[in-house]
Design an enzyme around this catalytic site. Structure first.
Site: not given
Ligand code: NI
Length: 136
Positions: A14, A33, A39, A41, A79-80, A124
């Site tokens: 995100h 961020c 990036h 998580h 996911d992904h 997160e």
């Molecule tokens: Ni983040």
């Protein structure tokens, strides 16, 4: 009242960005961020359902059923994926943990077949998580 929890994990990328603010303001507010290409998580999601045990089964909700509901309506879609671009129900939403948790709640609330959705917890990082318990 009883509370049952199912944990699922997903990985996603995100970028935190508010298009109503200048680039400088975004960088000040979101720091790393706000990185242009995003990036990632490894998110941990906990979905808690509240209810009374069904006298026939002894379950509030069969956790296999809850698992399948979460995977079908949330994990498969997140996911992904890049949360800013790939996810229909995240379009136009700044994907903070808070906003992701609310969006997940909205995906699940009317899909829970027994009991009532009580809480969506989203980790997160190991140290940071948010919890949404609905509007009321
Ligand atoms: Ni983040």
């Amino acid at each position: 009242m009883l509370y049952v929890t199912r944990r699922e994990v997903f990985s996603a990328s995100h970028r935190l960005h508010n298009p109503d603010l200048s680039q400088k303001e975004n960088e000040e507010l979101f720091d790393k961020c706000n990185n242009y290409y995003g990036h990632g998580h490894n998110y941990v999601l906990e979905v808690i359902v509240a209810g009374k045990p069904n006298p026939q089964t002894g379950y509030v909700i069969d956790l296999k059923v809850l698992r399948d509901i979460i995977r079908e309506h949330v994990i498969k879609k997140l996911d992904h994926k890049h949360l800013n671009y790939d996810v229909d129900f995240m379009k136009g939403i700044n994907p903070t943990a808070e906003n992701i948790a609310i969006a997940i709640w909205d995906q699940l609330e009317d899909k829970i077949s027994e009991g009532k959705l009580y809480s969506v917890k989203l980790y997160e990082t190991e140290n940071n998580y948010v919890e949404f318990k609905g509007e009321n």
